[in-house]
Scaffold this motif. Structure first.
Motif, PDB file in Angstrom:
ATOM      1  N   MET A   1       0.153   7.357  -6.992  1.00 10.89           N
ATOM      2  CA  MET A   1      -1.258   7.741  -7.040  1.00 10.89           C
ATOM      3  C   MET A   1      -1.435   9.165  -7.580  1.00 10.89           C
ATOM      4  O   MET A   1      -0.598  10.054  -7.362  1.00 10.89           O
ATOM      5  CB  MET A   1      -1.895   7.622  -5.649  1.00 10.89           C
ATOM      6  CG  MET A   1      -1.367   8.545  -4.586  1.00 10.89           C
ATOM      7  SD  MET A   1      -2.153   8.201  -2.989  1.00 10.89           S
ATOM      8  CE  MET A   1      -1.321   9.411  -1.957  1.00 10.89           C
ATOM      9  N   THR A   2      -2.541   9.327  -8.289  1.00 10.57           N
ATOM     10  CA  THR A   2      -2.889  10.626  -8.882  1.00 10.57           C
ATOM     11  C   THR A   2      -4.343  10.995  -8.641  1.00 10.57           C
ATOM     12  O   THR A   2      -4.768  12.086  -9.019  1.00 10.57           O
ATOM     13  CB  THR A   2      -2.627  10.610 -10.392  1.00 10.57           C
ATOM     14  OG1 THR A   2      -3.385   9.549 -10.999  1.00 10.57           O
ATOM     15  CG2 THR A   2      -1.145  10.415 -10.694  1.00 10.57           C
ATOM     16  N   ASP A   3      -5.126  10.086  -8.042  1.00 11.65           N
ATOM     17  CA  ASP A   3      -6.554  10.339  -7.851  1.00 11.65           C
ATOM     18  C   ASP A   3      -6.972   9.996  -6.429  1.00 11.65           C
ATOM     19  O   ASP A   3      -6.290   9.229  -5.735  1.00 11.65           O
ATOM     20  CB  ASP A   3      -7.365   9.505  -8.845  1.00 11.65           C
ATOM     21  CG  ASP A   3      -8.708  10.146  -9.171  1.00 11.65           C
ATOM     22  OD1 ASP A   3      -9.338   9.706 -10.137  1.00 11.65           O
ATOM     23  OD2 ASP A   3      -9.116  11.094  -8.448  1.00 11.65           O
ATOM     24  N   GLU A   4      -8.110  10.540  -6.032  1.00 10.64           N
ATOM     25  CA  GLU A   4      -8.566  10.371  -4.657  1.00 10.64           C
ATOM     26  C   GLU A   4      -8.836   8.913  -4.318  1.00 10.64           C
ATOM     27  O   GLU A   4      -8.522   8.460  -3.213  1.00 10.64           O
ATOM     28  CB  GLU A   4      -9.831  11.210  -4.421  1.00 10.64           C
ATOM     29  CG  GLU A   4      -9.604  12.712  -4.528  1.00 10.64           C
ATOM     30  CD  GLU A   4     -10.902  13.488  -4.407  1.00 10.64           C
ATOM     31  OE1 GLU A   4     -11.965  12.837  -4.283  1.00 10.64           O
ATOM     32  OE2 GLU A   4     -10.858  14.729  -4.435  1.00 10.64           O
ATOM     33  N   TRP A   5      -9.444   8.152  -5.240  1.00 10.21           N
ATOM     34  CA  TRP A   5      -9.805   6.772  -4.937  1.00 10.21           C
ATOM     35  C   TRP A   5      -8.562   5.930  -4.646  1.00 10.21           C
ATOM     36  O   TRP A   5      -8.623   4.964  -3.879  1.00 10.21           O
ATOM     37  CB  TRP A   5     -10.615   6.152  -6.078  1.00 10.21           C
ATOM     38  CG  TRP A   5      -9.852   5.918  -7.358  1.00 10.21           C
ATOM     39  CD1 TRP A   5      -9.750   6.760  -8.418  1.00 10.21           C
ATOM     40  CD2 TRP A   5      -9.082   4.748  -7.684  1.00 10.21           C
ATOM     41  NE1 TRP A   5      -8.976   6.204  -9.400  1.00 10.21           N
ATOM     42  CE2 TRP A   5      -8.555   4.965  -8.986  1.00 10.21           C
ATOM     43  CE3 TRP A   5      -8.790   3.562  -7.036  1.00 10.21           C
ATOM     44  CZ2 TRP A   5      -7.743   4.024  -9.622  1.00 10.21           C
ATOM     45  CZ3 TRP A   5      -7.991   2.614  -7.656  1.00 10.21           C
ATOM     46  CH2 TRP A   5      -7.474   2.850  -8.949  1.00 10.21           C
ATOM     47  N   GLN A   6      -7.446   6.304  -5.273  1.00 13.37           N
ATOM     48  CA  GLN A   6      -6.208   5.572  -5.016  1.00 13.37           C
ATOM     49  C   GLN A   6      -5.720   5.811  -3.593  1.00 13.37           C
ATOM     50  O   GLN A   6      -5.214   4.900  -2.931  1.00 13.37           O
ATOM     51  CB  GLN A   6      -5.154   5.985  -6.036  1.00 13.37           C
ATOM     52  CG  GLN A   6      -5.523   5.606  -7.461  1.00 13.37           C
ATOM     53  CD  GLN A   6      -4.647   6.279  -8.493  1.00 13.37           C
ATOM     54  OE1 GLN A   6      -3.967   7.270  -8.200  1.00 13.37           O
ATOM     55  NE2 GLN A   6      -4.655   5.755  -9.721  1.00 13.37           N
ATOM     56  N   LEU A   7      -5.865   7.041  -3.113  1.00 18.31           N
ATOM     57  CA  LEU A   7      -5.521   7.341  -1.718  1.00 18.31           C
ATOM     58  C   LEU A   7      -6.379   6.516  -0.768  1.00 18.31           C
ATOM     59  O   LEU A   7      -5.878   5.940   0.207  1.00 18.31           O
ATOM     60  CB  LEU A   7      -5.715   8.833  -1.443  1.00 18.31           C
ATOM     61  CG  LEU A   7      -5.527   9.283   0.004  1.00 18.31           C
ATOM     62  CD1 LEU A   7      -4.064   9.191   0.405  1.00 18.31           C
ATOM     63  CD2 LEU A   7      -6.045  10.707   0.200  1.00 18.31           C
TER      64      LEU A   7
ATOM     65  N   LEU B   1      -7.895   3.669  -1.387  1.00 19.66           N
ATOM     66  CA  LEU B   1      -7.587   2.250  -1.490  1.00 19.66           C
ATOM     67  C   LEU B   1      -6.257   1.901  -0.831  1.00 19.66           C
ATOM     68  O   LEU B   1      -6.177   0.945  -0.044  1.00 19.66           O
ATOM     69  CB  LEU B   1      -7.556   1.834  -2.967  1.00 19.66           C
ATOM     70  CG  LEU B   1      -7.089   0.398  -3.254  1.00 19.66           C
ATOM     71  CD1 LEU B   1      -8.050  -0.617  -2.633  1.00 19.66           C
ATOM     72  CD2 LEU B   1      -6.936   0.162  -4.750  1.00 19.66           C
ATOM     73  N   LEU B   2      -5.206   2.685  -1.145  1.00 16.57           N
ATOM     74  CA  LEU B   2      -3.859   2.320  -0.702  1.00 16.57           C
ATOM     75  C   LEU B   2      -3.642   2.629   0.774  1.00 16.57           C
ATOM     76  O   LEU B   2      -3.344   1.738   1.581  1.00 16.57           O
ATOM     77  CB  LEU B   2      -2.822   3.024  -1.575  1.00 16.57           C
ATOM     78  CG  LEU B   2      -2.865   2.644  -3.061  1.00 16.57           C
ATOM     79  CD1 LEU B   2      -1.885   3.491  -3.865  1.00 16.57           C
ATOM     80  CD2 LEU B   2      -2.554   1.163  -3.236  1.00 16.57           C
TER      81      LEU B   2
ATOM     82  N   GLY C   1       0.805  -1.215   0.000  1.00 17.29           N
ATOM     83  CA  GLY C   1       0.000   0.000   0.000  1.00 17.29           C
ATOM     84  C   GLY C   1       0.836   1.261   0.000  1.00 17.29           C
ATOM     85  O   GLY C   1       0.561   2.212  -0.750  1.00 17.29           O
TER      86      GLY C   1
ATOM     87  N   LEU D   1       3.001   1.592  -3.476  1.00 19.61           N
ATOM     88  CA  LEU D   1       2.222   2.003  -4.638  1.00 19.61           C
ATOM     89  C   LEU D   1       1.669   3.413  -4.503  1.00 19.61           C
ATOM     90  O   LEU D   1       1.304   4.038  -5.511  1.00 19.61           O
ATOM     91  CB  LEU D   1       1.067   1.011  -4.864  1.00 19.61           C
ATOM     92  CG  LEU D   1       1.461  -0.406  -5.310  1.00 19.61           C
ATOM     93  CD1 LEU D   1       0.220  -1.279  -5.446  1.00 19.61           C
ATOM     94  CD2 LEU D   1       2.240  -0.356  -6.620  1.00 19.61           C
ATOM     95  N   ALA D   2       1.611   3.920  -3.264  1.00 22.91           N
ATOM     96  CA  ALA D   2       1.062   5.265  -3.052  1.00 22.91           C
ATOM     97  C   ALA D   2       1.876   6.341  -3.756  1.00 22.91           C
ATOM     98  O   ALA D   2       1.350   7.414  -4.076  1.00 22.91           O
ATOM     99  CB  ALA D   2       0.971   5.564  -1.557  1.00 22.91           C
TER     100      ALA D   2
END
Length: 438
Positions: free
Chosen positions: A108-114, A116-117, A101, A104-105
């Motif tokens: 990240m470029t989008d809110e949903w990735q934050l 999730l990770l 997590g 891979l952070a």
């Protein structure tokens, strides 16, 4: 001539070696410090993420809220899973989740990735190394000094999150927010070999008895679940929920989480920054909270071995509530003596509630105490999640964190009242079928 000499001195050399339980406690301490440090990153990165991506405090607070919620909800299942497949496998897998997590952070470029990770993966990973882990280790490896060791390990879990804040803030300001995120991933991977080599699942697995075990108080038995991990955890919850003690402990612990991890742990740095204090200075103050927390929680464990844990909870919650009510008046661009007094006091009280809460669970629920405490700790993180999200929303709409501090202080007084109402009896146990002794 030398053989008798070797035979005579070998026992004395063995007696000088520390009991294996203390080595296990050290490894657990380091693991908990690391797990707590992994969770400290989002609070420091709140402003950098806001500047780079335009994400609001509420959005970032939601990621922290998911993290805190899963950190608690996964706890009872991880306690059951440790009974089924062992401590080593559960903790090693948890560290791998954290590394994934956090690593891979950086992409990240989008809110949903934050969400999730840092929300899901890191939340599940760190939740598998939470306070139920403390209850499992102390319950299996210690008969004597159990309260003291619970205090030390609890301090590791809280202090690690705070002590590493200045380092994370420095790395973020000097090299950008991605560097501390990648650093967390590397550290998580580095801890895995330590866990696999120095953290046995049970004293009997290495031919030992628990520290302080006697004929009258033997080593807690090694158990295997007679049913599925999830089913057993839910059965324990259903039966524990029929007792008054469980709800009083869970309610008080929910407020404990709201007033520590959820509010101060997540929002103290941005709240201080709102009043003109540099981020590094605010993170340094939180680090001091972590340092004093070590002394406070270890002392709480010592007190728990000697005094009524119910009374200790009343004292801790009452003092914490009063300190939160005055905090809005202490925030400013620089530190002053009253703020230093708050930091020292709040540090001593930060998670001093854990050892007496663990003791009340063990006294009331016996062999099922680790799983029951896992559910109690889940309520702690539900409260923390609500506070992490709620305080962020209050800040977005009111422009100040002051109402959040006042609300949290009032709730602490309510937690003190619930603790006073606890009447735990040693013979009050749930009716969940006991695990199978192996």
């Amino acid at each position: 001539m030398t053989e008798p000499l070797l035979d005579e001195t070998a026992p004395s050399r063995r007696r000088r070696l520390p009991h294996r339980a203390w080595i296990v406690a050290v490894v657990a301490f380091l693991t908990l410090v690391g797990a707590a440090a992994f969770r400290s990153v989002p609070s420091v990165l709140m402003d950098p993420l806001n500047k780079e991506f335009g994400w609001t405090h509420g959005t970032i607070g939601l990621a922290v809220s998911i993290n805190l919620l899963l950190f608690g909800l996964i706890s009872p299942f991880s306690a059951s899973l440790m009974d089924r497949i062992g401590i080593q496998r559960v903790v090693a897998g948890a560290l791998l989740l954290v590394a994934t997590g956090s690593g891979l952070a950086v992409l990240m470029t989008d809110e949903w990735q934050l969400l999730l990770l840092w929300g899901v993966l890191v939340g599940v990973g760190t939740g598998s190394m939470s306070m139920a882990f403390v209850a499992t280790v102390t319950g299996r490896w210690f008969v004597a000094r159990r309260g003291l060791v619970s205090g030390v390990l609890t301090a590791a879990g809280a202090a690690g999150q705070l002590v590493f804040l200045p380092l994370i803030a420095y790395l973020s300001e000097s090299f950008g927010w991605r560097v501390p995120s990648f650093t967390v991933a590397a550290v998580a991977l580095a801890v895995i070999p330590l866990v696999l080599t120095l953290l046995p699942d049970h004293p009997h697995a290495v031919g030992l008895e628990a520290y302080g075990a006697t004929e009258s108080e033997p080593t807690p038995p090694r158990v295997a679940l007679a049913k599925g991990t999830a089913r057993y955890a839910f059965d324990v919850l259903r039966e524990a929920a029929r007792t008054r003690v469980f709800w009083l402990l869970a309610g008080g612990f929910a407020i404990c989480g709201a007033s520590t991890n959820g509010l101060i742990g997540t929002h103290f740095v941005p709240a201080a920054h709102d009043h003109g204090m540099p981020t590094t200075a605010a993170a340094g103050l939180l680090a001091l909270v972590g340092i004093f927390d070590i002394a406070g929680t270890v002392a709480s464990g010592w007190f728990t071995d000697r005094y009524d844990p119910r009374i200790l909870l009343v004292v801790y919650y009452t003092l914490r509530g009063g300190s939160l009510l005055v905090l809005p008046m202490l925030l400013g661009p620089s530190t002053n003596p009253p703020m230093w007094a708050f930091i020292v006091f709040y540090g001593l009280d930060w998670v001093a509630t854990v050892p007496p809460t663990v003791a009340l669970c063990q006294r009331t629920f016996g062999a099922k105490a680790p799983v029951v405490f896992g559910w109690v700790f889940a309520s702690h993180q539900v409260g923390a999640a609500v506070a992490a999200l709620g305080a962020g929303l209050i800040r977005d709409h009111a422009g100040s964190y002051a109402p959040a501090f006042v609300i949290s202080g009032g709730l602490c007084f309510f937690a003190a009242a619930m603790s006073w109402a606890i009447r735990a009896r040693r013979n009050e146990t749930t009716t969940v079928p006991e695990p199978v002794v192996v």
